[in-house]
Design a protein around this motif. Structure first.
Motif, PDB file in Angstrom:
ATOM      1  N   ASN A  28       0.765   8.526   1.543  1.00 31.66           N
ATOM      2  CA  ASN A  28      -0.230   7.451   1.679  1.00 31.66           C
ATOM      3  C   ASN A  28       0.058   6.507   2.852  1.00 31.66           C
ATOM      4  N   GLY A  29       1.026   6.891   3.712  1.00 37.84           N
ATOM      5  CA  GLY A  29       1.466   6.003   4.788  1.00 37.84           C
ATOM      6  C   GLY A  29       0.417   5.682   5.842  1.00 37.84           C
ATOM      7  N   ALA A  30      -0.564   6.556   6.012  1.00 32.96           N
ATOM      8  CA  ALA A  30      -1.622   6.232   6.978  1.00 32.96           C
ATOM      9  C   ALA A  30      -2.617   5.261   6.349  1.00 32.96           C
ATOM     10  N   ALA A  31      -2.937   5.490   5.078  1.00 32.99           N
ATOM     11  CA  ALA A  31      -3.908   4.624   4.388  1.00 32.99           C
ATOM     12  C   ALA A  31      -3.365   3.210   4.188  1.00 32.99           C
ATOM     13  N   HIS A  77      -2.013  16.043   7.512  1.00 31.16           N
ATOM     14  CA  HIS A  77      -2.665  16.678   6.359  1.00 31.16           C
ATOM     15  C   HIS A  77      -4.030  16.026   6.107  1.00 31.16           C
ATOM     16  N   ILE A  78      -5.032  16.853   5.867  1.00 30.52           N
ATOM     17  CA  ILE A  78      -6.397  16.341   5.680  1.00 30.52           C
ATOM     18  C   ILE A  78      -6.475  15.300   4.548  1.00 30.52           C
ATOM     19  N   ASN A  79      -5.650  15.466   3.517  1.00 28.30           N
ATOM     20  CA  ASN A  79      -5.706  14.505   2.403  1.00 28.30           C
ATOM     21  C   ASN A  79      -5.160  13.135   2.814  1.00 28.30           C
ATOM     22  N   GLY A  80      -4.165  13.141   3.702  1.00 27.98           N
ATOM     23  CA  GLY A  80      -3.622  11.878   4.223  1.00 27.98           C
ATOM     24  C   GLY A  80      -4.635  11.209   5.141  1.00 27.98           C
ATOM     25  N   VAL A  81      -5.307  12.014   5.958  1.00 22.74           N
ATOM     26  CA  VAL A  81      -6.296  11.485   6.913  1.00 22.74           C
ATOM     27  C   VAL A  81      -7.517  10.935   6.169  1.00 22.74           C
ATOM     28  N   ASN A  82      -8.071  11.737   5.273  1.00 20.42           N
ATOM     29  CA  ASN A  82      -9.272  11.283   4.546  1.00 20.42           C
ATOM     30  C   ASN A  82      -8.985  10.062   3.666  1.00 20.42           C
ATOM     31  N   GLY A  83      -7.770   9.991   3.145  1.00 19.39           N
ATOM     32  CA  GLY A  83      -7.371   8.812   2.356  1.00 19.39           C
ATOM     33  C   GLY A  83      -7.419   7.562   3.223  1.00 19.39           C
ATOM     34  N   ASN A 104      -0.643   7.668  -9.701  1.00 19.10           N
ATOM     35  CA  ASN A 104      -0.146   6.419  -9.115  1.00 19.10           C
ATOM     36  C   ASN A 104       0.958   6.712  -8.093  1.00 19.10           C
ATOM     37  N   GLY A 105       0.932   7.921  -7.552  1.00 18.21           N
ATOM     38  CA  GLY A 105       2.056   8.363  -6.727  1.00 18.21           C
ATOM     39  C   GLY A 105       1.895   8.131  -5.237  1.00 18.21           C
ATOM     40  N   ILE A 106       2.857   8.692  -4.515  1.00 11.65           N
ATOM     41  CA  ILE A 106       2.983   8.498  -3.066  1.00 11.65           C
ATOM     42  C   ILE A 106       1.958   9.309  -2.274  1.00 11.65           C
ATOM     43  N   ARG A 107       1.303  10.273  -2.934  1.00 15.72           N
ATOM     44  CA  ARG A 107       0.257  11.050  -2.252  1.00 15.72           C
ATOM     45  C   ARG A 107      -0.967  10.155  -2.017  1.00 15.72           C
ATOM     46  N   ALA A 108      -1.572  10.314  -0.845  1.00 20.83           N
ATOM     47  CA  ALA A 108      -2.773   9.523  -0.546  1.00 20.83           C
ATOM     48  C   ALA A 108      -3.857   9.791  -1.584  1.00 20.83           C
ATOM     49  N   GLU A 109      -3.960  11.027  -2.044  1.00 19.93           N
ATOM     50  CA  GLU A 109      -5.037  11.386  -2.991  1.00 19.93           C
ATOM     51  C   GLU A 109      -4.892  10.668  -4.337  1.00 19.93           C
ATOM     52  N   ILE A 152      -0.435  -3.401  -9.714  1.00 18.16           N
ATOM     53  CA  ILE A 152       1.009  -3.273 -10.000  1.00 18.16           C
ATOM     54  C   ILE A 152       1.218  -2.681 -11.390  1.00 18.16           C
ATOM     55  N   SER A 153       0.384  -3.081 -12.339  1.00 18.47           N
ATOM     56  CA  SER A 153       0.585  -2.623 -13.732  1.00 18.47           C
ATOM     57  C   SER A 153       0.401  -1.114 -13.882  1.00 18.47           C
ATOM     58  N   LEU A 154      -0.200  -0.468 -12.881  1.00 19.02           N
ATOM     59  CA  LEU A 154      -0.370   0.989 -12.963  1.00 19.02           C
ATOM     60  C   LEU A 154       0.949   1.716 -12.745  1.00 19.02           C
ATOM     61  N   GLY A 155       1.962   1.014 -12.203  1.00 20.13           N
ATOM     62  CA  GLY A 155       3.269   1.624 -11.988  1.00 20.13           C
ATOM     63  C   GLY A 155       3.266   2.580 -10.802  1.00 20.13           C
ATOM     64  N   GLY A 156       4.350   3.346 -10.634  1.00 21.21           N
ATOM     65  CA  GLY A 156       4.439   4.319  -9.545  1.00 21.21           C
ATOM     66  C   GLY A 156       4.631   3.657  -8.192  1.00 21.21           C
ATOM     67  N   ASP A 157       3.738   3.962  -7.250  1.00 19.08           N
ATOM     68  CA  ASP A 157       3.869   3.429  -5.889  1.00 19.08           C
ATOM     69  C   ASP A 157       3.228   2.045  -5.820  1.00 19.08           C
ATOM     70  N   THR A 158       3.836   1.118  -6.528  1.00 18.45           N
ATOM     71  CA  THR A 158       3.221  -0.196  -6.768  1.00 18.45           C
ATOM     72  C   THR A 158       3.015  -1.038  -5.507  1.00 18.45           C
ATOM     73  N   ASP A 159       3.968  -0.974  -4.558  1.00 17.06           N
ATOM     74  CA  ASP A 159       3.781  -1.820  -3.364  1.00 17.06           C
ATOM     75  C   ASP A 159       2.567  -1.348  -2.571  1.00 17.06           C
ATOM     76  N   THR A 160       2.421  -0.034  -2.501  1.00 17.52           N
ATOM     77  CA  THR A 160       1.361   0.526  -1.664  1.00 17.52           C
ATOM     78  C   THR A 160      -0.007   0.424  -2.338  1.00 17.52           C
ATOM     79  N   ILE A 161      -0.055   0.679  -3.631  1.00 17.29           N
ATOM     80  CA  ILE A 161      -1.344   0.571  -4.338  1.00 17.29           C
ATOM     81  C   ILE A 161      -1.792  -0.897  -4.347  1.00 17.29           C
TER      82      ILE A 161
END
Ligand code: F2R
Ligand code: MG
Ligand code: MG
Ligand code: MG
Length: 349
Positions: A127-130, A160-166, A260-265, A291-300
């Motif tokens: 999710n680093g591009a998004a 990756h197309i999923n990173g770009v489209n995200g 809630n993970g690190i994947r852009a999707e 934040i309450s969703l957990g996982g990649d909380t800073d990014t979400i």
């Protein structure tokens, strides 16, 4: 409008700083725990709450835009590399450092080359591009310009197309929030607009891979694009169904639906949902909910914060958060400069 530019960048920043306290927590986090941290415990922090890679990269985009006074991908790549080597310990993704190293060491004519060679030629779907894309939404004059610039920017690190489209969808979400007048958010309209964008992106990708296959028939292909990209279109449709159920949504159901993970999707739909579900109540709610969703909380939380900040504007961001997070002043300065730059661009057009 200036308060909305400031709201976008400061919203992204506070989401990153506050969310980073929980990054990597498996499973959802109790509402009481999140709010006790974000509204009480941080009052005792003596040092500013540090920002992470999400903000470091957002700042690099702001720096490039305001120095060049235009969108330039070579300058963007240079700004990312400079920022990374200045402070490599801001919590960057494990693979993206290799991209920066190759950009620095080989200085390729095409700055998207290092990213394209990652993961067997598929590129990163992280999710680093998004997470960094909000300044592009502020700078761009039209939806088509948002998409073009967001795509170019994403390709520097995420092939990756999923990173770009995200990244494109996150940028569109910010762009489309800017002109809205709170508090009466028309969620169906917002979702329908994003559905249209997602549908077009997916059609374009299908057409481009079809023509690539035709061209390559009889030849050995050097890259291996994913055959079936993730369908953001279907996920955004699920978002609409979930929001229109009118029930109290358990965070577990939301995480089951979007992840809630690190994947852009996962992270991009989770962030957009956080805004649509709670962001219509207040800026504060959208951050706490993300934040309450957990996982990649800073990014979400950072992406939800950018969208929600674009909607509510700077004045609706809690003073406590603005006083406790590192880098708020710089975010405001960048917002001011991008606002002026956009005004000049509008006048020239
Ligand atoms: N890196 C983190 N968090 C980890 C812990 C940080 C800790 N606080 C610390 O200080 O050490 N957070 C940041 O990374 C995310 C953004 O990542 P980005 O920029 O997308 O990085 P990368 O390396 O490109 O991708 C992330 C990982 O995803 C996996 N991956 C990606 N594409 C893949 C593919 N095609 N096949 C297989 N795996 C793939 C890899 O494991 C990548 O390293 C944000 O959360 C930001 O906050
Ligand atoms: Mg981070
Ligand atoms: Mg993160
Ligand atoms: Mg500072």
């Amino acid at each position: 409008m200036l308060h909305k530019f400031r709201g976008t960048l400061v919203g992204a920043l506070v989401g990153d700083c506050l969310g980073s306290n929980y990054e990597g927590v498996v499973g959802t986090i109790l509402w009481g725990e999140v709010t006790d941290y974000t509204l009480n415990r941080i009052k005792d922090e003596k040092e500013p709450i540090p920002y992470t890679d999400d903000t470091a990269m957002t700042r690099a985009i702001c720096k490039s835009l305001t120095e060049e006074k235009k969108y330039d991908n070579r300058s963007m790549a240079k700004a990312f590399v400079q920022e990374f080597y200045k402070e490599p310990d801001r919590g960057y993704g494990a693979a993206v450092g290799t991209v920066f190293q190759r950009l620095r060491d080989t200085n390729p004519e095409d700055v998207t080359l290092p990213a394209r060679s990652q993961f067997d030629g598929q590129g990163s779907y992280g999710n680093g591009a998004a997470m960094r894309i909000s300044p592009v939404a502020l700078y761009s004059l039209s939806s088509s310009e948002v998409q073009k610039n967001a795509k170019e920017n994403a390709l520097i690190t995420h092939a990756h197309i999923n990173g770009v489209n995200g990244a494109i969808l996150q940028a569109e979400a910010v762009f489309r929030s800017l002109p809205l007048e709170p508090p009466n958010l028309n969620t169906d309209k917002f979702i329908d607009d994003l559905l249209e964008v997602a549908k077009k992106l997916e059609q374009e990708y299908e057409e481009s891979t079809c023509s690539e296959e035709k061209e390559n028939s009889g030849h050995v292909s050097t890259s291996s694009p994913p055959k079936k990209p993730f369908s953001y279109f279907k996920k955004i449709k699920e978002m609409k169904e979930l929001l229109n159920k009118g029930e109290t949504l358990k965070p577990e159901t939301v995480v089951e639906t979007f992840g809630n993970g690190i994947r852009a999707e996962e992270a991009v739909p989770a962030a957009i949902f956080s805004f649509l579900h709670k962001g219509r109540v207040s800026f504060q709610e959208s951050i706490n909910y993300a934040i309450s969703l957990g996982g990649d909380t800073d990014t979400i939380a950072s992406m939800a914060g950018a969208i929600s900040g674009a909607y509510w504007g700077m004045n609706e961001i809690p003073e406590l958060w603005k006083s406790k997070c590192e880098g708020v002043e710089e975010a405001v300065e960048f917002a001011n400069k991008i606002f002026e730059l956009k005004k000049e661009r509008k006048d020239d057009n």
